[in-house]
Write a protein that holds these residues in place. Structure first.
Motif, mmCIF file in Angstrom:
data_model
loop_
_atom_site.group_PDB
_atom_site.id
_atom_site.type_symbol
_atom_site.label_atom_id
_atom_site.label_comp_id
_atom_site.label_asym_id
_atom_site.label_seq_id
_atom_site.Cartn_x
_atom_site.Cartn_y
_atom_site.Cartn_z
ATOM 1 N N ARG A 194 42.704 6.650 65.283
ATOM 2 C CA ARG A 194 41.564 7.435 64.813
ATOM 3 C C ARG A 194 41.963 8.829 64.335
ATOM 4 O O ARG A 194 41.105 9.612 63.927
ATOM 5 C CB ARG A 194 40.511 7.548 65.927
ATOM 6 N N ARG A 195 43.262 9.135 64.364
ATOM 7 C CA ARG A 195 43.714 10.476 63.992
ATOM 8 C C ARG A 195 44.215 10.491 62.556
ATOM 9 O O ARG A 195 45.265 9.944 62.241
ATOM 10 C CB ARG A 195 44.827 10.940 64.929
ATOM 11 N N ALA A 196 43.458 11.155 61.709
ATOM 12 C CA ALA A 196 43.807 11.179 60.289
ATOM 13 C C ALA A 196 45.109 11.922 60.037
ATOM 14 O O ALA A 196 45.815 11.637 59.067
ATOM 15 C CB ALA A 196 42.670 11.826 59.498
ATOM 16 N N TRP A 197 45.450 12.879 60.907
ATOM 17 C CA TRP A 197 46.644 13.700 60.670
ATOM 18 C C TRP A 197 47.935 12.987 61.040
ATOM 19 O O TRP A 197 49.021 13.417 60.641
ATOM 20 C CB TRP A 197 46.561 14.991 61.478
ATOM 21 N N LEU A 198 47.849 11.911 61.798
ATOM 22 C CA LEU A 198 49.059 11.263 62.308
ATOM 23 C C LEU A 198 49.901 10.745 61.142
ATOM 24 O O LEU A 198 49.434 9.928 60.346
ATOM 25 C CB LEU A 198 48.670 10.116 63.240
#
Length: 283
Positions: A194-198
């Motif tokens: 769910r982490r867009a930055w990953l």
């Protein structure tokens, strides 16, 4: 005082599987000794600026320095190399094509830790260490080495063999295998997705070496010790990338470039001996 001995194949294995346990045991006043069997001479190097170390004679001493920094981060002051520095070398591995799983190479070099002819000597060397240290708890891997690496399998074999020699009736020394709890890892992976930055892909849980949660006999909740574990993971810079924006859970990646969660607990399965050896750290 409880005495804990951890038997691991290469530098970084101790932190990935047991870093929180080690930090919590030190904090609880336990006597903690780490035994490392090789210096990971065949490890793949992640950072471009350190890539020149890969495959060179400089990698082993560099990884030894990383291990020293990781131990310092975890508070561990007693570290041993099985048989002395350079006695056993990283055996290497081959991918099986089944998720993050490994197998033994077709040809093992002389001095490789997984050579079958050397197992009795390795058991003897570890037995001598355990006779000196008189542990209450020994931690290593399961029979499959976690994910199949031949050096992990051998570490399991010699840990079991040495514990049996010093405690033949299984009445005094608790032997545990590290184990990642399936549902906890799966939940961590879901949060990472769910982490867009990953910047790295997140694998399905089926690709990772986990065990059913019901098989875990002891969970060590990390709490504040997870900060120490993250510091130790960062110390192994040739092998591990740490991805941490302050969210729960933080993540790490190996040379395969797959993000995995640094979960809030570490799991262990009792293989032999009295139950409850790690129980004091399970809360």
């Amino acid at each position: 005082m409880t005495r804990l001995v951890l038997v691991h194949a290469h530098p970084d294995d101790e932190t990935i599987t047991c870093g929180g346990l080690m930090a919590r045991a030190v904090g609880a006043g336990w006597d903690v000794t780490l035994v490392t069997c090789t210096l990971g001479e065949l490890g793949e190097v992640i950072p471009p600026e350190l890539k020149h170390l890969e495959g060179s004679d400089e990698l082993a001493p560099h990884r030894a320095e990383e291990l020293g920094k990781a131990c310092a981060a975890l508070g561990v002051t007693d570290h041993r190399l099985l048989g002395g520095r350079g006695r056993w070398r990283d055996s290497g591995m081959v991918a099986t094509g089944e998720g993050i799983r490994a197998a033994e190479p077709d040809d093992l070099a002389e001095g490789a830790f997984a050579n079958r002819a050397d197992v009795d000597l390795q058991v003897h060397q570890l037995t001598e260490l355990l006779e000196e240290l008189e542990p209450d708890v020994v931690v290593s891997y399961d029979a499959g080495g976690g994910y199949g690496h031949p050096d992990h399998v051998r570490a399991h074999e010699i840990a079991g063999g040495a514990v049996e020699r010093i405690d033949p009736l299984g009445e005094r020394v608790a032997l545990y295998a590290t184990a990642a709890a399936h549902d906890e890892v799966d939940a961590g992976l879901a949060r990472l997705r769910r982490r867009a930055w990953l910047p790295l892909p997140v694998p399905p849980v089926e690709d990772l070496p986990t065990v059913p949660d019901a098989e875990i006999t002891t969970r060590v909740v990390l709490g504040p010790a997870r900060v120490r574990k993250l510091a130790a993971l960062r110390a192994h810079a040739t092998q591990i990338s740490v991805l941490d924006d302050g969210s729960d859970p933080p993540a790490f990646a190996l040379s395969n470039g797959l993000a995995q969660p640094v979960t809030g607990s570490e799991g262990f399965v009792l293989l032999r001996g009295p139950d409850g050896g790690l129980g004091a750290l399970s809360a």
